[in-house]
Design a protein around this motif. Structure first.
Motif, PDB file in Angstrom:
ATOM      1  N   GLU A 235       0.584  -0.767  -0.425  1.00  0.00           N
ATOM      2  CA  GLU A 235      -0.330  -0.141   0.517  1.00  0.00           C
ATOM      3  C   GLU A 235       0.925   1.257  -0.262  1.00  0.00           C
ATOM      4  O   GLU A 235       1.609   1.432   0.814  1.00  0.00           O
ATOM      5  N   ILE A 236       1.135   2.376  -1.379  1.00  0.00           N
ATOM      6  CA  ILE A 236       1.980   3.612  -1.356  1.00  0.00           C
ATOM      7  C   ILE A 236       0.551   3.929  -1.943  1.00  0.00           C
ATOM      8  O   ILE A 236       0.342   3.643  -2.865  1.00  0.00           O
ATOM      9  N   ASP A 237       0.834   5.393  -1.734  1.00  0.00           N
ATOM     10  CA  ASP A 237      -0.505   6.460  -2.740  1.00  0.00           C
ATOM     11  C   ASP A 237       0.162   6.816  -4.043  1.00  0.00           C
ATOM     12  O   ASP A 237       1.629   6.943  -4.343  1.00  0.00           O
ATOM     13  N   PRO A 238       0.062   6.507  -4.549  1.00  0.00           N
ATOM     14  CA  PRO A 238       0.543   6.608  -6.558  1.00  0.00           C
ATOM     15  C   PRO A 238       1.125   8.080  -6.713  1.00  0.00           C
ATOM     16  O   PRO A 238       1.645   8.263  -7.536  1.00  0.00           O
ATOM     17  N   ALA A 239       0.402   8.806  -5.687  1.00  0.00           N
ATOM     18  CA  ALA A 239       1.321  10.228  -5.599  1.00  0.00           C
ATOM     19  C   ALA A 239       2.176  10.150  -5.691  1.00  0.00           C
ATOM     20  O   ALA A 239       3.255  11.095  -6.246  1.00  0.00           O
ATOM     21  N   LEU A 240       3.433   9.580  -4.510  1.00  0.00           N
ATOM     22  CA  LEU A 240       4.889   9.500  -4.089  1.00  0.00           C
ATOM     23  C   LEU A 240       5.371   9.263  -5.533  1.00  0.00           C
ATOM     24  O   LEU A 240       6.365   9.303  -6.099  1.00  0.00           O
ATOM     25  N   PHE A 241       4.788   8.327  -6.873  1.00  0.00           N
ATOM     26  CA  PHE A 241       5.636   8.536  -8.025  1.00  0.00           C
ATOM     27  C   PHE A 241       5.660   9.211  -9.013  1.00  0.00           C
ATOM     28  O   PHE A 241       5.463   8.711  -9.739  1.00  0.00           O
ATOM     29  N   GLY A 242       4.137  10.237  -8.824  1.00  0.00           N
ATOM     30  CA  GLY A 242       4.191  10.847  -9.568  1.00  0.00           C
ATOM     31  C   GLY A 242       3.284  10.968 -10.086  1.00  0.00           C
ATOM     32  O   GLY A 242       2.877  11.475 -11.331  1.00  0.00           O
ATOM     33  N   TYR A 243       2.449   9.893  -9.327  1.00  0.00           N
ATOM     34  CA  TYR A 243       0.605  10.016 -10.273  1.00  0.00           C
ATOM     35  C   TYR A 243      -0.161  10.720  -9.272  1.00  0.00           C
ATOM     36  O   TYR A 243      -1.108   9.209  -8.797  1.00  0.00           O
ATOM     37  N   PRO A 244      -0.117  11.608  -9.455  1.00  0.00           N
ATOM     38  CA  PRO A 244      -1.536  12.079  -8.233  1.00  0.00           C
ATOM     39  C   PRO A 244      -2.858  11.425  -9.021  1.00  0.00           C
ATOM     40  O   PRO A 244      -4.080  12.843  -8.029  1.00  0.00           O
TER      41      PRO A 244
END
Length: 346
Positions: A235-244
């Motif tokens: 579980e990890i926020d996709p925003a942290l990969f540049g996908y907000p």
């Protein structure tokens, strides 16, 4: 959640954990070429900031349960309360209020329909204060994203992946009706609940939770994984990969086009999850994009290239109230004082 950014090593760690959520830090360290203590420190830093968590997930199809994608339209003032009530339940996941303030979506797991003397969950939900409409589509078959979203699985090279992931038996096909569903003991259920809270819990904690020896726990985890009952998700926020930008899509596809569309979605990097479902729209898709213009490009280019789609409905999520696993204890405590409602949380 504290502000977090991911560097190259963090991304390699996430990729490794998606390959196998219980990989020893020593093996990850050897594959990526850094000290074991560095890998452990990175993991614990991300986990303590609620940026990353490994959870053990049960495949409901392997245990006779049904998964539903549920859309709830409700009064604006009821959205937040309902999201919190649903998040507290053990049978819900992927809860997301949608931009607009009058609808939320989630996944709910239920037993097969039957007369067990209790009011059906969906009836309870429909009677909850502020709820105006409930639409539920049963997940027939996931077709993309089951092994992890591709957007967070490009940090490790092929040689590194081979070092990390020795060959494992292919999980049993849950659609194969010739194989009996496995029977879970009370100890299995307790073990799975503990892994749902922390997929990397050590054997001592898992033995205490399940009432079994550490050797039995180790063996049973392997058996549950090989049978397809248990899998691990990061579980990890996709925003942290540049996908907000996260969008939900409902696709109308005639039966003759389902195979082509499903195979196409499985190859799209933006797709975090896709499934064939019941209901007016036969395909549900969750996509992660870098921007609204990126979402537009995906729909008009890659999605439009899949022959068979006759209609698309889309919505952008506001945020995630809950992801795949149960709420972490720290978040559950914060929400314990949230306003209570009736029916849906009972």
């Amino acid at each position: 959640m504290e502000s977090v950014t991911l560097d190259a090593l963090d991304r390699r760690l996430v990729h490794a954990l998606q390959l196998d959520g219980r990989l020893p830090f020593s093996r990850i360290a050897a594959a990526v070429g850094v000290p074991e203590r560095t890998v452990a420190r990175r993991y614990h830093r991300l986990r303590s900031r609620l940026a990353l968590r490994v959870v053990g997930l049960v495949d409901g199809r392997r245990t006779g349960m049904l998964d539903w994608i549920v859309r709830v339209r409700c009064a604006p003032e009821a959205v937040e309360t309902l999201a919190v009530l649903l998040a507290r339940r053990d049978d819900t996941s992927w809860i997301a209020p949608l931009v607009g303030g009058t609808e939320l979506t989630c996944m709910i797991r239920t037993p097969p329909p039957g007369d067990d003397g209790r009011r059906p969950f969906f009836e309870q939900l429909a009677r909850t204060a502020g709820v105006r409409e409930v639409r539920a589509a049963c997940v027939l078959r996931p077709v993309a994203g089951v092994g992890g979203w591709a957007g967070r699985m490009d940090a490790l090279g092929e040689a590194e992946q081979c070092l990390l992931l020795p060959p494992r038996p292919a999980p049993a096909d849950p659609t194969d009706q010739t194989e009996a569903l496995p029977v879970l003991s009370p100890a299995d259920s307790a073990l799975l609940r503990a892994l749902a809270q922390d997929g990397r819990a050590d054997l001592r904690r898992l033995a205490s939770a399940s009432g079994c020896s550490e050797s039995t726990v180790r063996r049973r985890i392997g058996q549950l994984r090989d049978s397809g009952v248990l899998a691990f998700e990061v579980e990890i926020d996709p925003a942290l990969f540049g996908y907000p930008i996260e969008a939900l899509l409902w696709l109308d596809v005639p039966p003759a086009g389902l195979r082509t569309v499903a195979e196409g979605l499985a190859g799209h990097r933006q797709v975090a999850f896709a499934a064939l479902t019941t209901g007016p729209s036969s395909v549900f898709v969750m996509v992660e994009c870098r921007s609204v213009s990126g979402l537009h490009a995906y729909v008009t280019d890659e999605l439009a290239a899949l022959h068979g789609i006759t209609r698309i409905e889309s919505a952008v999520t506001q945020r995630r109230t809950k992801r795949a696993g149960p709420l972490p204890a720290t978040l559950a405590e914060k929400r314990a004082g949230a306003p209570s409602g009736r029916a849906a949380a009972q």
